[in-house]
Motif scaffolding. Structure first.
Motif, PDB file in Angstrom:
ATOM      1  N   TYR A  83       0.823  -1.215   0.000  1.00 39.75           N
ATOM      2  CA  TYR A  83       0.000   0.000   0.000  1.00 39.75           C
ATOM      3  C   TYR A  83       0.854   1.260   0.000  1.00 39.75           C
ATOM      4  O   TYR A  83       0.639   2.190  -0.758  1.00 39.75           O
ATOM      5  CB  TYR A  83      -0.908   0.027   1.245  1.00 39.75           C
ATOM      6  N   ARG A  84       1.857   1.261   0.866  1.00 42.14           N
ATOM      7  CA  ARG A  84       2.653   2.471   1.027  1.00 42.14           C
ATOM      8  C   ARG A  84       3.404   2.811  -0.264  1.00 42.14           C
ATOM      9  O   ARG A  84       3.437   3.952  -0.710  1.00 42.14           O
ATOM     10  CB  ARG A  84       3.635   2.302   2.191  1.00 42.14           C
ATOM     11  N   ASN A 115       2.674   1.797  -3.300  1.00 41.01           N
ATOM     12  CA  ASN A 115       1.725   2.130  -4.365  1.00 41.01           C
ATOM     13  C   ASN A 115       1.302   3.594  -4.259  1.00 41.01           C
ATOM     14  O   ASN A 115       1.236   4.303  -5.260  1.00 41.01           O
ATOM     15  CB  ASN A 115       0.503   1.209  -4.286  1.00 41.01           C
ATOM     16  N   ASP A 116       1.044   4.064  -3.049  1.00 42.71           N
ATOM     17  CA  ASP A 116       0.716   5.479  -2.839  1.00 42.71           C
ATOM     18  C   ASP A 116       1.895   6.364  -3.212  1.00 42.71           C
ATOM     19  O   ASP A 116       1.748   7.394  -3.849  1.00 42.71           O
ATOM     20  CB  ASP A 116       0.346   5.730  -1.361  1.00 42.71           C
ATOM     21  N   GLY A 158       2.187   6.927  -6.795  1.00 38.80           N
ATOM     22  CA  GLY A 158       0.983   7.472  -7.410  1.00 38.80           C
ATOM     23  C   GLY A 158       0.148   6.431  -8.134  1.00 38.80           C
ATOM     24  O   GLY A 158      -0.589   6.748  -9.060  1.00 38.80           O
ATOM     25  N   LYS A 180      -5.650   3.304  -6.690  1.00 41.71           N
ATOM     26  CA  LYS A 180      -6.027   2.589  -5.467  1.00 41.71           C
ATOM     27  C   LYS A 180      -6.211   1.099  -5.719  1.00 41.71           C
ATOM     28  O   LYS A 180      -5.826   0.263  -4.923  1.00 41.71           O
ATOM     29  CB  LYS A 180      -7.340   3.147  -4.901  1.00 41.71           C
ATOM     30  N   SER A 239      -4.883  -0.594  -8.192  1.00 43.92           N
ATOM     31  CA  SER A 239      -3.844  -1.000  -9.143  1.00 43.92           C
ATOM     32  C   SER A 239      -3.641  -2.512  -9.139  1.00 43.92           C
ATOM     33  O   SER A 239      -3.636  -3.155  -8.089  1.00 43.92           O
ATOM     34  CB  SER A 239      -2.519  -0.329  -8.766  1.00 43.92           C
ATOM     35  N   ARG A 250      -1.000  -3.860  -6.895  1.00 45.56           N
ATOM     36  CA  ARG A 250      -1.321  -4.182  -5.505  1.00 45.56           C
ATOM     37  C   ARG A 250      -1.627  -5.666  -5.354  1.00 45.56           C
ATOM     38  O   ARG A 250      -1.365  -6.262  -4.329  1.00 45.56           O
ATOM     39  CB  ARG A 250      -2.551  -3.363  -5.053  1.00 45.56           C
TER      40      ARG A 250
END
Ligand SMILES: [Zn+2]
Ligand SMILES: [Zn+2]
Length: 124
Positions: A60-61, A63-64, A67, A70, A72, A75
């Motif tokens: 998650y971290r 991926n954020d 950019g 959500k 993706s 993930r």
């Protein structure tokens, strides 16, 4: 030699954040990428191409941080961003689009191609 397939090693499928231990990869995605490597190795008349995996599984971290969407496919571990040395990304994209006209998520970028095994088809 990769330890999963001819071109791919498990460590290359790990999240690139460096702080987690995510390294899940969808088997079919890995095999589709390996097939593309084999295709272009034959075309270039080399035993093995040089594959570069730009992004694989993302926590998650991470991926954020990059950019990512959500939801993706990165993930889920079902997406790989790849390039093959001495092959243009648009040629990798064209090969996969022709081979799988009704499925896969395929994205063409300047320096890599995104490949994922979502349900259904997407192109960008
Ligand atoms: Zn991570
Ligand atoms: Zn991607």
């Amino acid at each position: 030699m990769g330890d999963l397939t001819k071109n791919i090693s498990r460590h290359e499928l790990a999240c690139k954040c460096g702080a987690c231990d995510h390294q899940t990869a969808d088997f079919e995605t890995v095999m589709i990428v390996q097939d593309a490597c084999d295709h272009f190795a034959e075309k270039l008349e080399v035993g093995k191409v040089v594959l570069n995996i730009h992004s694989a599984h993302r926590c998650y971290r991470h991926n954020d941080a990059v950019g990512g969407a959500k939801k993706s496919q990165h993930r889920l571990g079902s997406a790989l961003d790849i390039s093959i040395r001495n092959v243009l990304p648009k040629d990798v994209y064209a090969y996969l689009d022709a081979k799988y006209p009704d499925r896969l998520g395929l994205g063409l970028y300047d320096t890599f191609v995104h490949v994922d095994t979502r349900k259904g088809k997407a192109r960008w």
